[in-house]
Design an enzyme around this catalytic site. Sequence first.
Site, short mmCIF file in Angstrom:
data_model
loop_
_atom_site.label_atom_id
_atom_site.label_comp_id
_atom_site.label_asym_id
_atom_site.label_seq_id
_atom_site.Cartn_x
_atom_site.Cartn_y
_atom_site.Cartn_z
N CYS A 82 38.52 23.18 31.52
CA CYS A 82 37.77 22.91 30.30
C CYS A 82 38.52 21.91 29.41
CB CYS A 82 37.45 24.22 29.57
SG CYS A 82 36.07 24.05 28.40
N HIS A 136 34.82 27.61 33.67
CA HIS A 136 35.90 28.59 33.52
C HIS A 136 35.97 29.48 34.77
CE1 HIS A 136 37.16 27.98 29.31
NE2 HIS A 136 35.94 27.47 29.19
N GLU A 149 38.46 31.15 35.71
CA GLU A 149 39.31 32.33 35.46
C GLU A 149 38.51 33.54 35.00
OE1 GLU A 149 38.60 30.87 31.37
OE2 GLU A 149 38.88 29.91 33.33
#
Length: 248
Positions: free
Chosen positions: A111, A217, A219
Site C-alpha cells: 500500500c 493488503h 497481510e
Amino acid sequence: MDKPLIGVVACHAVHEGHPAFTLHQKYLDAIMDAHGIAIILPHRPGQGEAITRRVLPLLDGLLLPGSPSNIEPWRYEAMGKEELADPGRDELALALIDQALPLHIPLLAICRGMQELAVATGGTLYRQLPIGETTHYANGDAPLAEQYAPTHAIQLAPDGRLAQLLHGTTSLRVNSLHQQGIHHPGPLLQIEATAPDGVIEAVSVPHHPFALGVQWHPEWRYQHDEASSRLFEAFLHACHQYRKEKRL
C-alpha cells in the site's frame, strides 16, 4: 538455519496525547508465521540516512507496510501540503529503498509502501485517485472485516514476477483501502497488475531477486488466503537466500 531478520518501518502517530510509533501486528505475524524475525524501525526527521546506514547491514529483508499517512507531495514534484504527513517515515523509507535495491536486499512494499517504492525510483503519484466504477477505498466507519473484504479484481501481467510467484495466476480479487496510487511508475519499475480502471495494483524491480510492491493488503487474514500466504512465503524464501549468500 537461522531465521532471517526483517526490518519493518513504523509510523509516527499520537496515542492518547502521547507521541508514539505504531505498526499493525498483522504485518509482524505474517513475517513470523513465514519463519522470519521482525524488527520494528522507528525514525526521526533528519536521521533517515544515519539509521539506514547503521541498520541495513544487519537486515536480511525489508517490509514497507501500509499507513494512514501519505507521502509529502514535494517528494514527487507535486504541489500543495499533505495533512496526513509522516516526514520521518518518508525520509527513512526512501533512504532504505535507495540503499537496499543496489544490494539486492529482498523488499516487500504494501500500500503506502508501494507508493514509497515508486517515488524512490523516480515515479509519481495520484494525490487523489480519479473516481470511477472501481472503488479503491473503504468506509473507515465500517467493521474491519467489511473494510478489508475483497472489492475488485486485478489482472496480473501473464509473464510477470507476481504471476510466477502465484503459479501462473492471471486474476485475483483484492481488498482496496487507498485513496492515492501510482500515476507514473518511473523508469525502474515494471507493472505487475492493474485494476479494471487501469490503476496500478502491483509493481516489481526487474533483475532484482525480490523487490515487489502491491497496492492491496495481503497481510489481512493471510492465513485464509492462498495468494497472500504464497506472497509472504516467497518473500521470506528470498530473505533466507539473501542471508545464506551474505554469510558465504
